[in-house]
Scaffold this active site. Structure first.
Site, short mmCIF file in Angstrom:
data_model
loop_
_atom_site.label_atom_id
_atom_site.label_comp_id
_atom_site.label_asym_id
_atom_site.label_seq_id
_atom_site.Cartn_x
_atom_site.Cartn_y
_atom_site.Cartn_z
N GLU A 55 0.82 -1.22 0.00
CA GLU A 55 0.00 0.00 0.00
C GLU A 55 0.86 1.27 0.00
O GLU A 55 1.92 1.30 0.63
CB GLU A 55 -0.87 0.00 1.27
N ARG A 111 2.76 4.36 16.08
CA ARG A 111 1.61 5.21 15.77
C ARG A 111 0.30 4.43 15.86
O ARG A 111 -0.75 4.97 16.19
CB ARG A 111 1.78 5.93 14.43
N GLN A 139 2.85 -6.22 16.92
CA GLN A 139 2.25 -4.96 17.39
C GLN A 139 1.91 -4.99 18.89
O GLN A 139 1.61 -3.96 19.48
CB GLN A 139 0.95 -4.66 16.63
N ASP A 160 -3.02 -16.16 21.67
CA ASP A 160 -2.55 -16.25 20.28
C ASP A 160 -2.55 -17.73 19.92
O ASP A 160 -2.26 -18.57 20.78
CB ASP A 160 -1.12 -15.66 20.17
N GLY A 224 -6.68 -5.62 13.44
CA GLY A 224 -6.12 -6.55 12.44
C GLY A 224 -6.95 -6.70 11.17
O GLY A 224 -6.42 -7.10 10.13
N GLY A 225 -8.23 -6.37 11.23
CA GLY A 225 -9.07 -6.45 10.03
C GLY A 225 -8.89 -5.17 9.24
O GLY A 225 -9.46 -4.14 9.57
N ASP A 226 -8.06 -5.22 8.19
CA ASP A 226 -7.69 -3.96 7.52
C ASP A 226 -7.54 -4.11 6.02
O ASP A 226 -6.83 -3.33 5.38
CB ASP A 226 -6.40 -3.39 8.15
N SER A 291 -10.44 0.09 13.29
CA SER A 291 -9.20 0.72 12.82
C SER A 291 -8.62 -0.03 11.63
O SER A 291 -8.52 -1.26 11.65
CB SER A 291 -8.19 0.72 13.98
N1 LIG Z 1 -5.08 -0.86 11.82
C1 LIG Z 1 -3.81 -0.52 11.77
O1 LIG Z 1 -3.47 0.67 11.81
C2 LIG Z 1 -2.76 -1.59 11.71
C3 LIG Z 1 -1.40 -1.25 11.90
C4 LIG Z 1 -0.45 -2.27 11.93
C5 LIG Z 1 -0.85 -3.58 11.72
N2 LIG Z 1 -2.16 -3.87 11.48
C6 LIG Z 1 -2.62 -5.25 11.28
O2 LIG Z 1 -2.52 -5.89 12.55
C7 LIG Z 1 -2.32 -7.27 12.38
C8 LIG Z 1 -1.21 -7.75 13.29
O3 LIG Z 1 0.02 -7.22 12.87
P1 LIG Z 1 1.39 -7.79 13.46
O4 LIG Z 1 2.46 -6.96 12.86
O5 LIG Z 1 1.29 -7.89 14.94
O6 LIG Z 1 1.38 -9.25 12.82
P2 LIG Z 1 2.11 -10.58 13.34
O7 LIG Z 1 2.07 -11.53 12.20
O8 LIG Z 1 3.42 -10.25 13.96
O9 LIG Z 1 1.15 -11.11 14.53
C9 LIG Z 1 -0.15 -11.55 14.28
C10 LIG Z 1 -0.47 -12.67 15.26
O10 LIG Z 1 -1.86 -13.07 15.10
C11 LIG Z 1 -1.93 -14.44 15.46
N3 LIG Z 1 -3.21 -14.97 15.01
C12 LIG Z 1 -3.64 -15.19 13.73
N4 LIG Z 1 -4.89 -15.69 13.75
C13 LIG Z 1 -5.26 -15.75 15.06
C14 LIG Z 1 -6.45 -16.17 15.72
N5 LIG Z 1 -7.50 -16.63 15.04
N6 LIG Z 1 -6.50 -16.12 17.07
C15 LIG Z 1 -5.42 -15.67 17.79
N7 LIG Z 1 -4.27 -15.27 17.21
C16 LIG Z 1 -4.19 -15.31 15.86
C17 LIG Z 1 -0.70 -15.03 14.79
O11 LIG Z 1 -0.34 -16.29 15.35
C18 LIG Z 1 0.35 -13.95 15.04
O12 LIG Z 1 1.14 -14.22 16.19
C19 LIG Z 1 -2.06 -7.47 10.89
O13 LIG Z 1 -3.23 -8.00 10.30
C20 LIG Z 1 -1.75 -6.09 10.36
O14 LIG Z 1 -2.13 -5.94 9.01
C21 LIG Z 1 -3.12 -2.90 11.47
#
Ligand SMILES: NC(=O)c1ccc[n+]([C@@H]2O[C@H](COP(=O)([O-])OP(=O)(O)OC[C@H]3O[C@@H](n4cnc5c(N)ncnc54)[C@H](O)[C@@H]3O)[C@@H](O)[C@H]2O)c1
Length: 336
Positions: A55, A111, A139, A160, A224-226, A291
């Protein structure tokens, strides 16, 4: 042009500490959200691949223009790469001159934590002290520390699907003194929480939260839903909540509200921050911050980190733009 790498960000955070950094960033974010109408905004440009998404996120106000390059590849940890990676740039509007090129993987985590905590100020119960995290990946520590700057977080309940990721979270966060409650399921983690943050990565419509798990008065921080086809909770959870979003045209495509009808009454958070709409109305209301991550948040953090880098003389000046005595003599760059 100033270049900030990951070590420079670490140096700056060592000077400020997480708490003061988050407090200052939340302040900058709130002021930028108050100035919402003066920003030139578009939904981010997302290119989807079978493995994930890449993106570009541009935005500008009267003074600065910023953009972020960011990916989201949920399977990356299997290849020893992080799910989210980012870089970003800050330029001056008046001349278009780029001032700063920065790493943004760390800045995105910072952020995003600050934005969640800022939303929590308006949408969570004031005395919230129990934080639930579904997903303890990259995160998660940032979310925890950011919420703790706004609330007095006493207990963190977490789950997790990957137990090693929960071990990592415990190792990193234990020194901060929270009561840590490791759970065997999302349902167990959500139980009794004031703030429920979903921050998982999977390119799928997951139903991690179902309506029967949600108690009156909870603040759901859905992070996480994005992406289209990437959500974390059932439609019934969305429908039972008062929903707040960043930039509605983008969230309609990417957020939890992609599951509901086009005219679903979601409220832009900027209206709450500007005092035009109310946030949480009472202690029973279920609020949801849907978010997805909006460019204004990258703008705020780039502006702040540039100021702090100058203050602490951090980073390297590199000639990414040719340096010339005569601005029309570009060719001289190849002489000497
Ligand atoms: N809204 C925002 O501003 C924003 C910003 C950053 C990241 N994100 C999103 O946040 C999410 C997490 O990012 P991250 O960098 O921490 O990723 P990451 O891959 O480091 O961690 C994600 C974790 O989710 C766990 N997981 C997956 N499915 C699961 C479930 N059903 N139940 C429990 N745990 C589960 C995985 O095992 C993993 O440890 C991503 O989808 C990312 O796109 C959103």
């Amino acid at each position: 042009m100033l270049i900030l790498d990951v070590y420079d960000i670490k140096k700056i955070l060592q000077k400020t500490g997480f708490k003061d950094f988050f407090l200052e960033l939340i302040d900058v974010l709130q002021n930028d959200y108050k100035n919402w109408d003066n920003f030139d905004k578009i939904p981010r440009v997302a290119t989807h691949f079978p493995y994930g998404v890449i993106e570009l996120m541009p935005i500008s106000d009267e003074e600065f223009y910023t953009f972020k390059y960011v990916n989201g590849h949920p399977r990356n940890p299997k290849f020893d790469k992080t799910t989210v990676m980012a870089t970003g740039q800050l330029s001056v509007i008046k001349t278009g001159e780029p001032l700063l090129l920065s790493e943004m993987t760390l800045l995105t985590a910072l952020r995003t934590g600050a934005t969640s905590a800022m939303a929590g100020k308006y949408l969570a119960r004031e005395n919230s002290s129990v934080l639930c995290l579904i997903g303890t990946g990259a995160q998660s520590e940032f979310q925890t520390l950011a919420f703790d700057t706004v609330f007095d977080i006493k207990e963190v309940r977490y789950f997790d699907i990957d137990p090693k990721t929960m071990d990592k979270f415990e190792k990193n966060i234990k020194k901060y003194g929270f009561n840590l409650t490791r759970c065997d399921s999302a349902r167990e983690a959500v139980r009794g929480s004031d703030i429920v943050t979903t921050i998982t990565a999977d390119k799928a419509n997951q139903t991690i939260l179902t309506r029967d798990m949600i108690e009156d008065g909870m603040f759901i921080n859905g992070v996480g839903g994005d992406c289209p086809g990437k959500t974390e909770m059932s439609k019934e959870v969305v429908e039972a909540s008062t929903v707040f979003v960043e930039y509605l045209p983008q969230t309609k495509i990417e957020g939890e509200i992609q599951q509901v009808c086009d005219d679903f009454p979601a409220i832009e958070l900027q209206k709450v921050i500007k005092g035009e709409k109310s946030g949480r109305k009472d202690d029973k209301e279920i609020t949801l911050f849907d978010s997805v991550g909006f460019a204004i948040e990258d703008f705020s953090v780039l502006k702040l980190i540039y100021k702090l880098a100058k203050k602490y003389s951090t980073g390297k000046e590199l000639d990414l733009i040719p340096v010339m005595d005569d601005p029309k003599d570009l060719f001289v760059s190849f002489e000497n």
